[in-house]
Scaffold this motif. Structure first.
Motif, PDB file in Angstrom:
ATOM      1  N   VAL A 275     187.975  65.815  14.831  1.00  0.00           N
ATOM      2  CA  VAL A 275     187.521  66.714  13.672  1.00  0.00           C
ATOM      3  C   VAL A 275     188.454  66.736  12.641  1.00  0.00           C
ATOM      4  O   VAL A 275     188.085  66.745  11.260  1.00  0.00           O
ATOM      5  CB  VAL A 275     187.188  68.023  14.144  1.00  0.00           C
ATOM      6  CG1 VAL A 275     186.669  69.023  12.864  1.00  0.00           C
ATOM      7  CG2 VAL A 275     186.202  68.318  15.209  1.00  0.00           C
ATOM      8  N   ALA A 276     189.932  66.657  12.527  1.00  0.00           N
ATOM      9  CA  ALA A 276     190.778  66.810  11.607  1.00  0.00           C
ATOM     10  C   ALA A 276     192.058  65.878  11.854  1.00  0.00           C
ATOM     11  O   ALA A 276     192.860  66.365  12.345  1.00  0.00           O
ATOM     12  CB  ALA A 276     191.171  68.312  11.467  1.00  0.00           C
ATOM     13  N   PRO A 277     191.836  64.528  11.792  1.00  0.00           N
ATOM     14  CA  PRO A 277     192.712  63.884  12.244  1.00  0.00           C
ATOM     15  C   PRO A 277     194.032  63.615  11.373  1.00  0.00           C
ATOM     16  O   PRO A 277     194.942  63.096  11.727  1.00  0.00           O
ATOM     17  CB  PRO A 277     191.885  62.392  12.295  1.00  0.00           C
ATOM     18  CG  PRO A 277     190.936  62.338  11.176  1.00  0.00           C
ATOM     19  CD  PRO A 277     190.616  63.971  11.364  1.00  0.00           C
ATOM     20  N   GLY A 278     193.992  64.381  10.465  1.00  0.00           N
ATOM     21  CA  GLY A 278     195.195  64.592   9.376  1.00  0.00           C
ATOM     22  C   GLY A 278     196.064  65.666   9.778  1.00  0.00           C
ATOM     23  O   GLY A 278     197.169  65.646   8.967  1.00  0.00           O
ATOM     24  N   VAL A 279     195.725  66.497  10.562  1.00  0.00           N
ATOM     25  CA  VAL A 279     196.625  67.537  10.695  1.00  0.00           C
ATOM     26  C   VAL A 279     197.754  67.219  11.954  1.00  0.00           C
ATOM     27  O   VAL A 279     197.708  66.470  12.646  1.00  0.00           O
ATOM     28  CB  VAL A 279     195.815  68.643  11.367  1.00  0.00           C
ATOM     29  CG1 VAL A 279     194.840  69.094  10.372  1.00  0.00           C
ATOM     30  CG2 VAL A 279     195.224  68.663  12.840  1.00  0.00           C
TER      31      VAL A 279
ATOM     32  N   ASP B 114     178.710  64.494  18.923  1.00  0.00           N
ATOM     33  CA  ASP B 114     179.281  65.627  18.686  1.00  0.00           C
ATOM     34  C   ASP B 114     179.933  66.055  17.337  1.00  0.00           C
ATOM     35  O   ASP B 114     179.563  67.017  16.603  1.00  0.00           O
ATOM     36  CB  ASP B 114     180.362  66.137  19.703  1.00  0.00           C
ATOM     37  CG  ASP B 114     181.556  65.088  20.023  1.00  0.00           C
ATOM     38  OD1 ASP B 114     181.075  63.970  20.030  1.00  0.00           O
ATOM     39  OD2 ASP B 114     182.503  65.596  19.817  1.00  0.00           O
ATOM     40  N   MET B 115     180.472  64.887  16.957  1.00  0.00           N
ATOM     41  CA  MET B 115     181.230  64.656  15.599  1.00  0.00           C
ATOM     42  C   MET B 115     179.934  64.693  14.439  1.00  0.00           C
ATOM     43  O   MET B 115     180.254  65.430  13.404  1.00  0.00           O
ATOM     44  CB  MET B 115     182.169  63.628  15.354  1.00  0.00           C
ATOM     45  CG  MET B 115     183.265  63.810  16.435  1.00  0.00           C
ATOM     46  SD  MET B 115     184.404  65.244  16.012  1.00  0.00           S
ATOM     47  CE  MET B 115     185.291  65.387  17.449  1.00  0.00           C
ATOM     48  N   ALA B 116     178.960  63.955  14.781  1.00  0.00           N
ATOM     49  CA  ALA B 116     178.066  64.030  13.786  1.00  0.00           C
ATOM     50  C   ALA B 116     177.146  65.409  13.630  1.00  0.00           C
ATOM     51  O   ALA B 116     176.844  65.850  12.477  1.00  0.00           O
ATOM     52  CB  ALA B 116     176.885  62.904  14.129  1.00  0.00           C
ATOM     53  N   MET B 117     176.983  66.007  14.835  1.00  0.00           N
ATOM     54  CA  MET B 117     176.449  67.345  14.921  1.00  0.00           C
ATOM     55  C   MET B 117     176.971  68.365  13.831  1.00  0.00           C
ATOM     56  O   MET B 117     176.225  69.090  13.295  1.00  0.00           O
ATOM     57  CB  MET B 117     176.232  67.784  16.229  1.00  0.00           C
ATOM     58  CG  MET B 117     175.614  69.136  16.443  1.00  0.00           C
ATOM     59  SD  MET B 117     175.446  70.014  17.963  1.00  0.00           S
ATOM     60  CE  MET B 117     175.005  68.584  18.991  1.00  0.00           C
TER      61      MET B 117
END
Length: 456
Positions: free
Chosen positions: A209-213, A123-126
């Protein structure tokens, strides 16, 4: 989505209220039954002292009141309360569902170890999230509200992301910042959604998707699996007060899958609409799951089962809340083949974008209390979009919800209507896609693109 349509029972307020006569002059309040919680509409900016005085004089006790939008939450044990306040102003979703439950089995914990499982995240690659991470993991100045069943802040993938100071429980309609109020109890759903958005990029387990938030856990799903309007209003007002950049809504508001802007249902529709509009004006972009009933949200029609088992006729005013509201980014789900899943709702002019929701044996892998698990649904598609919005918010500080939506939809990869949508090979079409490649009822503006969000 958290919910599915259910037949429920009414506690008898409508029938019993007429049997208790209204006395002229001063009202003598009585305890005719257990306390029932109501959403009550006032004119926006009605002073709190006036709203509280009115509810008190009509046998209610104010639990919470939001003067900015004129929505209150009131308890009353007096069966006359709806008539005293006016039935066009009050509604109890809790009474409407009675003792029904909507609990589903939690996802199986497929792995309690912390081995690297990012290779399983197709899903993340998509959406090219893995490529986006080479540019940025997102900004810790961006706060994402997960309005759901609570987040397990002890999970090693989420512990650094969850901000306890910005988290709250909203099940009573009044925000409670105590950790016990916003932690998960019976459901893994919120923890799964949170992992899709922001699971740590640490070489272990999965990556969001946004591991820094930063994440805020805002609990709006109760232990029976319901999402009542007072909880959603509370969550949105909390999001606005705490300056969230984006709020994820992987649910629909009970007690109906589609809430109509008429009769008693109008109270639910209007209260949630006011809260969404206020949060949007305060800079919060709402992203919502479209629902899992494979219905055309642009053409509500036919009949549905009402909260107390009666048949409800749908009309053009009926919407899935909050996905069907103006200013909310509504998300449909595609499977690994990038085809709309058989469960995903759709609708021209309603769906804004699409994202992976999983299908069949290939559900979305994410965090759950105690480890990792898989879930399918538009509930999983929505947080992919929320994560992309969070990346956009980090790249464009101070951007308005409208600006973030324009960037999101402009950067989405167009997905054309399928030539054939016969999912079961039965010779018929399981849904009809309308529109054209850049914008259609199945996929809106297309598949979200995390790499474009951080490079364009």
């Amino acid at each position: 989505m958290v919910g599915v349509a259910v037949a429920a029972t009414m506690l008898g307020w409508a029938g019993q209220a007429a049997a208790v006569p209204l006395e002229p002059g001063v009202i003598n309040c009585g305890e005719h039954g257990p306390d029932v919680r109501f959403v009550v509409l006032f004119e926006p900016w009605t002073p709190a002292v006036d709203a509280t005085a009115e509810t008190s004089s009509k046998c209610g006790t104010t639990v919470a009141y939001h003067p900015q939008i004129g929505v209150g939450v009131v308890l009353s044990s007096d069966r006359r309360f709806p008539n005293l306040m006016g039935r066009d102003r009050v509604f109890s979703a809790k009474a409407a569902v009675g003792k029904s439950k909507r609990l589903s089995e939690p996802p199986a914990v497929s792995d309690r170890s912390r081995t690297d499982r990012t290779a399983e995240q197709s899903d993340m690659a998509m959406i090219r999230a893995d490529q986006a991470h080479a540019v940025t993991l997102g900004s810790d100045s961006v706060v994402v509200g997960v309005l759901d069943s609570g987040i397990d802040a002890t999970h090693p993938e989420l512990s650094a992301a969850v901000d306890p100071a910005r988290s709250a429980g909203c099940l009573t309609g009044k925000a409670d910042p105590a950790p016990a109020a916003w932690r998960p109890t019976t459901s893994a759903h919120g923890t799964h959604v949170a992992g899709v958005i922001a699971a740590a990029d640490d070489g272990h387990g999965v990556t969001g998707v946004a591991p820094g938030v930063r994440l805020a856990s805002v609990k709006v799903v109760d232990d029976a699996g319901f999402v009542f309007p007072e909880a959603v209003v509370c969550g949105l007002m909390w999001a606005a007060a705490n300056q969230f950049a984006v709020a994820n809504h992987s649910y629909f508001v009970d007690p109906w899958l589609q809430t109509c802007d008429r009769d008693g249902e109008r109270v639910v529709a209007e209260s949630v609409r006011r809260a969404v509009d206020y949060a949007t004006r305060r800079g919060v972009l709402s992203v919502a799951a479209a629902s899992n009933e494979n219905i055309d949200l642009a053409r509500p029609r036919g009949q549905a089962v009402g909260a107390n088992g009666e048949r409800r006729t749908l009309d053009a005013s009926c919407k899935v809340l909050p996905a069907g509201l103006r200013g909310v980014v509504a998300v449909s789900a595609v499977g690994p083949d990038q085809l709309k899943t058989g469960y995903s709702a759709y609708g021209l002019g309603v769906i804004d974008v699409t994202a992976p929701g999983g299908a069949g044996d290939e559900c979305v892998l994410s965090t759950v209390p105690g480890g990792y698990g898989r879930l399918c649904g538009t509930s999983m598609a929505a947080p992919h979009v929320t994560g992309v919005v969070a990346l956009l918010a980090g790249r464009h500080p101070g951007a308005s919800p409208q600006s973030l939506t324009r960037r999101l939809t402009t950067q989405a990869v167009a997905v054309a209507c399928p030539g054939d949508y016969d999912l079961d090979d039965a010779g018929g079409q399981d849904a009809y896609c309308s529109g054209y490649a850049p914008y259609n009822s199945f996929y809106g503006h297309g598949l979200v693109d995390a790499l474009a969000a951080v490079t364009s």
